[in-house]
Write a protein that holds these residues in place. Structure first.
Motif, PDB file in Angstrom:
ATOM      1  N   ASP A  80       9.125  10.042   5.484  1.00 47.00           N
ATOM      2  CA  ASP A  80       9.326   9.162   4.323  1.00 47.00           C
ATOM      3  C   ASP A  80       8.624   7.804   4.429  1.00 47.00           C
ATOM      4  OD1 ASP A  80      10.737  11.135   3.076  1.00 47.00           O
ATOM      5  OD2 ASP A  80      12.716  10.304   3.543  1.00 47.00           O
ATOM      6  N   ASP A  81       7.440   7.791   5.021  1.00 44.96           N
ATOM      7  CA  ASP A  81       6.690   6.519   5.095  1.00 44.96           C
ATOM      8  C   ASP A  81       5.856   6.354   3.822  1.00 44.96           C
ATOM      9  OD1 ASP A  81       5.129   8.718   6.075  1.00 44.96           O
ATOM     10  OD2 ASP A  81       3.672   7.301   6.895  1.00 44.96           O
ATOM     11  N   TYR A  82       6.550   6.200   2.728  1.00 47.25           N
ATOM     12  CA  TYR A  82       5.897   6.054   1.420  1.00 47.25           C
ATOM     13  C   TYR A  82       5.240   4.679   1.319  1.00 47.25           C
ATOM     14  CZ  TYR A  82       5.484   6.118  -3.715  1.00 47.25           C
ATOM     15  OH  TYR A  82       5.024   6.082  -5.008  1.00 47.25           O
ATOM     16  N   TYR A  83       5.975   3.641   1.710  1.00 45.35           N
ATOM     17  CA  TYR A  83       5.407   2.293   1.768  1.00 45.35           C
ATOM     18  C   TYR A  83       4.886   1.987   3.182  1.00 45.35           C
ATOM     19  CZ  TYR A  83       7.651   1.422  -2.747  1.00 45.35           C
ATOM     20  OH  TYR A  83       8.028   1.478  -4.056  1.00 45.35           O
ATOM     21  N   ALA A 141       0.855  -1.194   0.000  1.00 47.05           N
ATOM     22  CA  ALA A 141       0.000   0.000   0.000  1.00 47.05           C
ATOM     23  C   ALA A 141       0.885   1.236   0.000  1.00 47.05           C
ATOM     24  CB  ALA A 141      -0.897  -0.002   1.233  1.00 47.05           C
ATOM     25  N   ILE A 142       0.626   2.144  -0.918  1.00 50.61           N
ATOM     26  CA  ILE A 142       1.444   3.354  -1.018  1.00 50.61           C
ATOM     27  C   ILE A 142       0.749   4.508  -0.306  1.00 50.61           C
ATOM     28  CG2 ILE A 142       2.318   5.088  -2.646  1.00 50.61           C
ATOM     29  CD1 ILE A 142       2.787   2.697  -4.592  1.00 50.61           C
ATOM     30  N   ASN A 143       1.538   5.240   0.478  1.00 53.37           N
ATOM     31  CA  ASN A 143       1.043   6.449   1.126  1.00 53.37           C
ATOM     32  C   ASN A 143       1.307   7.616   0.184  1.00 53.37           C
ATOM     33  OD1 ASN A 143       0.447   8.584   2.749  1.00 53.37           O
ATOM     34  ND2 ASN A 143       2.101   8.224   4.229  1.00 53.37           N
ATOM     35  N   TYR A 144       0.305   7.961  -0.608  1.00 53.49           N
ATOM     36  CA  TYR A 144       0.503   8.943  -1.666  1.00 53.49           C
ATOM     37  C   TYR A 144       0.714  10.357  -1.140  1.00 53.49           C
ATOM     38  CZ  TYR A 144      -0.588   5.401  -5.114  1.00 53.49           C
ATOM     39  OH  TYR A 144      -0.554   4.269  -5.904  1.00 53.49           O
ATOM     40  N   GLN A 152      -3.540  -5.213  -0.199  1.00 52.91           N
ATOM     41  CA  GLN A 152      -2.364  -4.358  -0.093  1.00 52.91           C
ATOM     42  C   GLN A 152      -1.773  -4.453   1.308  1.00 52.91           C
ATOM     43  OE1 GLN A 152      -4.395  -0.703  -1.440  1.00 52.91           O
ATOM     44  NE2 GLN A 152      -2.773  -0.595  -2.969  1.00 52.91           N
ATOM     45  N   ILE A 153      -0.458  -4.602   1.348  1.00 52.05           N
ATOM     46  CA  ILE A 153       0.259  -4.757   2.614  1.00 52.05           C
ATOM     47  C   ILE A 153       0.725  -3.391   3.126  1.00 52.05           C
ATOM     48  CG2 ILE A 153       2.380  -5.685   3.652  1.00 52.05           C
ATOM     49  CD1 ILE A 153       0.320  -7.829   3.035  1.00 52.05           C
ATOM     50  N   ILE A 154       0.521  -3.150   4.404  1.00 51.77           N
ATOM     51  CA  ILE A 154       1.132  -1.984   5.057  1.00 51.77           C
ATOM     52  C   ILE A 154       2.210  -2.509   6.005  1.00 51.77           C
ATOM     53  CG2 ILE A 154       0.780  -0.039   6.620  1.00 51.77           C
ATOM     54  CD1 ILE A 154      -2.208  -0.104   5.764  1.00 51.77           C
TER      55      ILE A 154
END
Ligand SMILES: [Ca+2]
Ligand SMILES: [Ca+2]
Length: 409
Positions: free
Chosen positions: A167-170, A147-150, A212-214
């Motif tokens: 930077d917690d993009y993923y 899962a992307i943190n847009y 989606q994985i976090i």
């Protein structure tokens, strides 16, 4: 003392909580009164888990408890619900990676995962947090499933979406003590692959290949972790929109903070799937946390074998362990763009997380309690195969979908 004031003082003693103000000592607990037999985990004297009145958690540092009480708790007493010392967790994790024969995907076949795909349910639209060790987001079978943190721009050193994590993009890491080894543990990546590995990119068949994985890491590469880091990872997963949180770990001390954190997840409607543990013991009699919390949003999972019996080492419990799922000779993704077999209730729990993701993609309006009920009410119970769990059986996705369609028309 006049009579009225005297009576008022007596009333305050009798209904202490109703008329007393909070005090520093009423919100701070050093855990010293808990049952030492089950409260494992060394207290970390200069770190404090703070639960605020709005339900949020933070972890704070101070020189010692007295300084923390005076300089942190006292000035903010009205906003603070509870404070406990952080603790080291005695994490149980499966670190051994053994090469077995040809057991590829036996678990996915046994639980009838294909029946969900035949109905168009692949876990799409469902975020599953892996609150665990490192997850290799570059693995070819995982990279498209994260899962992307847009709101976040990656690798610029800035917390662009202002959620407190740079930077917690993923995903994010909450490991505060890096531990003794730099080689990534395979544990988190293996768990993630069981839930959602992309079968078109390799040999691992993720149960819910469009979920989606976090990744929310709190376990260091050497297997160490702290209670405070675990709570922050759980909270992060919830804030990122996880519907399901997979907790393939145990050995937490029985302090109130972790239970309160799980109750926050319950209040938010998040399903929590917990590994029962690998000690071969009855957790009804000898509790294991978080496995033994027994909350309405929680499924605690034992491990079953390829011949459909309980493994000899799985924890059990006719009250507190709910279902069994495949947990022996499980093929999944590990760092280095490769795969490995692992054993453990750590592997059984993500079978249930993947199942829940499939169910939720079939019925997006279901509640966590309905997903749990569908999984519990649909297990396969085979005569002579004694699963020492509440439902006496092993999960079956085909039947779970049928039950869910009755529960959520
Ligand atoms: Ca951020
Ligand atoms: Ca950034």
């Amino acid at each position: 003392m006049d009579v009225r004031r005297y009576l008022s003082a007596v009333a305050c003693v009798l209904v202490f909580t109703a008329c007393s103000k909070k005090s520093v000592d009423s919100v701070y607990s050093d855990n010293s009164t808990l049952d030492s037999a089950t409260c494992v985990g060394q207290s970390i004297q200069n770190k404090f888990i703070v639960q605020w009145e709005d339900g949020k958690f933070t972890v704070e540092s101070a020189e010692n408890a007295e300084a923390f009480k005076k300089n942190f708790i006292e000035p903010q007493l009205e906003s603070i619900r509870k404070v406990e010392n952080d603790r080291q967790l005695q994490l149980e994790s499966t670190s051994a990676v053994e090469a077995y024969g040809t057991y590829d995907s036996w678990g996915q076949t046994m639980v009838k995962a294909d029946s969900a795909y035949a109905q168009g349910a692949y876990g799409q639209g469902v975020k599953v947090a892996v609150v665990d060790a490192f997850v290799d987001t570059t693995h070819p079978q995982l990279s498209g499933r994260v899962a992307i943190n847009y709101g976040e721009i990656p690798n610029n050193g800035i917390d662009d979406d202002k959620n407190g994590i740079v930077d917690d993009y993923y995903g994010a890491s909450f490991v505060s003590s890096p531990g003794s080894t730099s080689t990534p543990s395979p544990h988190g990546s293996h768990v993630a692959g069981i839930i959602a590995a992309d079968p078109s990119k390799g040999s691992v068949r993720g149960l819910a290949p469009q979920a989606q994985i976090i990744p929310a890491q709190f376990i260091a590469n050497d297997g160490g972790g702290s209670l405070g880091d675990a709570i922050l990872a759980l909270q992060y997963a919830a804030n990122r929109g996880a519907k399901i949180i997979n907790a393939s770990w145990g050995g937490a001390p029985c302090v109130a903070s972790l239970r309160n954190a799980f109750q926050e997840l319950e209040r938010k409607g998040i399903l929590v799937v917990v590994a029962a543990g690998n000690d071969g013991r009855d957790i009804d009699a000898y509790p294991e946390f978080p496995a033994s919390f027994n909350l309405s949003n929680q499924i605690t999972v034992a491990a079953s074998t390829i011949s459909d019996f309980m493994t000899s080492w799985s924890n059990s419990g006719f009250n507190l362990v709910h279902v069994a799922a495949p947990g022996e000779h499980i093929l999944s993704t590990v760092p280095g763009a490769t795969t490995a077999y692992m054993d453990g209730t750590s592997m059984a729990a993500p079978f249930v997380s993947g199942t829940a993701a499939l169910l939720w993609s079939a019925k997006p309006t279901a509640t966590a309690q309905q997903i749990k009920a569908a999984i519990e009410q649909s297990v396969d119970v085979t005569s002579g195969h004694e699963f020492k769990v509440k439902t006496r059986g092993r999960i079956n996705i085909q039947k779970a979908l049928q039950v869910l369609s009755q529960l959520v028309p």
